[in-house]
Design an enzyme around this catalytic site. Structure first.
Site, short mmCIF file in Angstrom:
data_model
loop_
_atom_site.label_atom_id
_atom_site.label_comp_id
_atom_site.label_asym_id
_atom_site.label_seq_id
_atom_site.Cartn_x
_atom_site.Cartn_y
_atom_site.Cartn_z
N HIS A 14 40.29 -91.04 61.23
CA HIS A 14 41.62 -91.61 61.00
C HIS A 14 42.44 -91.72 62.27
CE1 HIS A 14 41.68 -91.49 56.59
NE2 HIS A 14 40.95 -90.39 56.69
N HIS A 25 42.12 -86.98 52.54
CA HIS A 25 42.01 -85.54 52.78
C HIS A 25 43.38 -84.93 53.08
CE1 HIS A 25 37.68 -86.20 53.05
NE2 HIS A 25 37.51 -84.90 53.11
C1 LIG Z 1 34.10 -86.89 39.73
C2 LIG Z 1 34.39 -87.89 40.78
C3 LIG Z 1 34.31 -89.31 40.41
C4 LIG Z 1 34.72 -87.49 41.98
C5 LIG Z 1 34.98 -88.38 43.11
C6 LIG Z 1 35.39 -87.61 44.27
C7 LIG Z 1 35.32 -88.43 45.51
C8 LIG Z 1 34.14 -89.23 45.83
C9 LIG Z 1 36.38 -88.44 46.31
C10 LIG Z 1 36.46 -89.18 47.59
C11 LIG Z 1 37.00 -88.26 48.61
C12 LIG Z 1 37.05 -88.96 49.94
C13 LIG Z 1 35.82 -89.19 50.66
C14 LIG Z 1 38.24 -89.36 50.41
C15 LIG Z 1 38.43 -90.05 51.70
O1 LIG Z 1 39.21 -89.22 52.48
P1 LIG Z 1 39.81 -89.78 53.83
O2 LIG Z 1 40.59 -88.62 54.40
O3 LIG Z 1 38.71 -90.17 54.71
O4 LIG Z 1 40.71 -90.92 53.48
#
Ligand SMILES: CC(C)=CCC/C(C)=C/CC/C(C)=C/COP(=O)(O)O
Length: 286
Positions: free
Chosen positions: A249, A207
């Site tokens: 985090h 994020h």
């Molecule tokens: C179309 C497609 C495959 C989209 C995937 C988008 C997706 C699931 C992104 C993940 C985002 C996410 C939960 C990131 C983790 O963020 P942190 O800040 O917890 O590391």
């Protein structure tokens, strides 16, 4: 400020910061013996556990002259090689361990929305909204929608590059997470919306990288009015803060994430795809 209720034990246990079972950084005092319960896990009593450890072939490896100084320091008892290394940690090792210990301590204290009954648990739903605002899916969907709706070549160019930037961010973050494999804070509840398997790891915050990269992108290409520019910056900072407040985090995950996202935007600029470049690419493919 958080009230004494701020002890977020809503996740798993783990009150000793940084103590891990896989040989990563441990933040127990280097000069003291391990607590008796750890020794007793290896044997019936602390003395026999220590003796058994020094008898094992792998531990006997460094028992030659290099241990002479440590024998005198311990009253004649020879220390295994690994213990000697722990007694002489490098400056960088100590600095890193201290930084990580501070990071874990601070992150745990700041995780005031880690669950509903945390001290600031009442603003958890709001923080989760901020979380969604920095999630990959709304950003990808928004960029795709704008690309589809855009009727100018300039608009399409910007949206296409934003889309590519978002995909590149997902890939780079996944690679770093898979390499570093730092676990999320113990007080985190893994109730995040739509995650990949690498998202069980916390370093860096995806994020935070997205917020930093998208904020730079918006400021450079889309948002010109001063009040809106301030809002974009505030949003990015809030996304970063919300990661720690939610207990998702540690502080260093977010700080590194911001740095990585900032640099990723430089990469986006370097790899910028212009309509001419796109036509050339299409021409070569066709
Ligand atoms: C179309 C497609 C495959 C989209 C995937 C988008 C997706 C699931 C992104 C993940 C985002 C996410 C939960 C990131 C983790 O963020 P942190 O800040 O917890 O590391």
């Amino acid at each position: 400020m958080p009230s004494p209720k701020a002890k977020n034990n809503c996740g798993r246990s783990g009150s000793i910061p940084g103590v891990t079972s896989n040989g990563r950084y441990e933040f127990m005092s280097l000069s003291r013996s391990p607590p008796p319960h750890l020794l007793q896990r290896q044997g019936s009593d602390p003395t026999s556990a220590r003796l058994r450890a020094s008898e094992s072939p792998t531990r006997r490896r460094g028992s030659g002259s290099s241990n002479a100084s440590s024998s005198s320091a311990t009253g004649g008892q020879q220390l295994p090689e690994e213990d000697c290394m722990r007694l002489n940690p490098s400056f960088v090792g100590i600095a890193l361990s201290s930084l990580l210990a501070i990071d874990l301590w601070l992150s745990k204290r700041l995780g005031v929305c880690a669950c509903e009954d945390s001290s600031w648990g009442s603003i958890r739903p709001l923080m989760k909204l901020v979380e969604i605002s920095g999630h990959g899916i709304p950003w990808l969907a928004g960029a795709l929608y704008c690309l589809y709706k855009s009727d100018s070549a300039a608009g399409q160019e910007v949206m296409l590059n934003l889309l590519m930037a978002l995909v590149m961010d997902l890939v780079l973050v996944a690679v770093v997470k898979a390499v570093v494999r730092r676990r999320r804070p113990t007080h985190n509840r893994m109730d995040m919306f739509a995650t990949f398997s690498v998202d069980r790891y916390s370093f860096p915050s995806g994020h935070a990288t997205r917020a930093a990269m998208c904020a730079r992108f918006l400021l450079a290409h889309l948002v010109l009015a001063a009040p809106l520019r301030v809002l974009v910056l505030l949003w990015a900072v809030l996304v970063g803060f919300s990661r720690v407040l939610l207990g998702r985090h540690n502080v260093t995950d977010v700080v590194f994430g911001f740095g990585m996202g900032y640099c990723q935007y430089n990469l986006v600029e370097m790899l910028w795809v212009s309509p001419l470049g796109l036509q050339l690419m299409m021409g070569q493919m066709g």
